[in-house]
Design a protein around this motif. Structure first.
Motif, short mmCIF file in Angstrom:
data_model
loop_
_atom_site.label_atom_id
_atom_site.label_comp_id
_atom_site.label_asym_id
_atom_site.label_seq_id
_atom_site.Cartn_x
_atom_site.Cartn_y
_atom_site.Cartn_z
N LYS A 81 8.60 31.31 57.47
CA LYS A 81 9.63 30.59 56.73
C LYS A 81 9.59 29.10 57.07
N LYS A 82 9.42 28.79 58.37
CA LYS A 82 9.36 27.40 58.78
C LYS A 82 8.16 26.71 58.16
N THR A 84 6.59 27.46 55.38
CA THR A 84 6.79 27.23 53.95
C THR A 84 7.77 26.09 53.70
N LYS A 85 8.80 25.99 54.53
CA LYS A 85 9.75 24.88 54.37
C LYS A 85 9.05 23.54 54.58
N LYS A 86 8.20 23.47 55.63
CA LYS A 86 7.49 22.22 55.89
C LYS A 86 6.56 21.88 54.74
N THR A 88 6.82 22.72 51.58
CA THR A 88 7.58 22.28 50.40
C THR A 88 8.13 20.88 50.61
N LYS A 89 8.54 20.56 51.83
CA LYS A 89 9.04 19.21 52.09
C LYS A 89 7.93 18.18 51.89
#
Length: 117
Positions: A81-82, A84-86, A88-89
């Motif tokens: 999850k981390k 994927t968040k990075k 996308t950012k």
């Protein structure tokens, strides 16, 4: 005058039976409110009403041996999850930079066009 002493003293045998009954009642209540086995054992140990032969440290060690199998899945999910968040950012930052560059170029072009006219 000294206080009167009566012959009504509880027998030691009766006190022991009463303590055992109270401990059994406390175990039933703990079992009702405990969320899982380890929680029940912990509460019984804290209250001092655990059954004979039940040792909290041994139960805790057994539960910890079983726990890493479950927690490894959660850890990998959190890591993914981390990541994927990075990702996308970073993608959104790049997109905003490109869009701002494009708007700057278009404003420069319109300024040049207005100056020439």
């Amino acid at each position: 005058m000294p206080p009167k002493v009566t012959d009504i003293q509880p027998n030691a045998d009766n006190a022991h039976v009463l303590e055992e009954e109270t401990a059994q009642a406390a175990r039933r209540i703990v079992a009702t409110y405990a969320q899982d086995f380890l929680d029940g054992v912990t509460l019984m140990s804290m209250l001092g009403v655990e059954p004979a032969g039940l040792v909290h440290k041994k139960v805790l060690a057994e539960q910890e041996e079983l726990a890493p199998k479950k927690s490894s899945k959660k850890a990998s999910k959190k890591a993914s999850k981390k990541a994927t968040k990075k990702a996308t950012k970073k993608a959104t930052k790049k997109a905003t930079k490109k869009s701002t560059k494009a708007t700057k170029k278009s404003t420069k072009a319109t300024k040049k066009a207005t100056k020439k006219a």
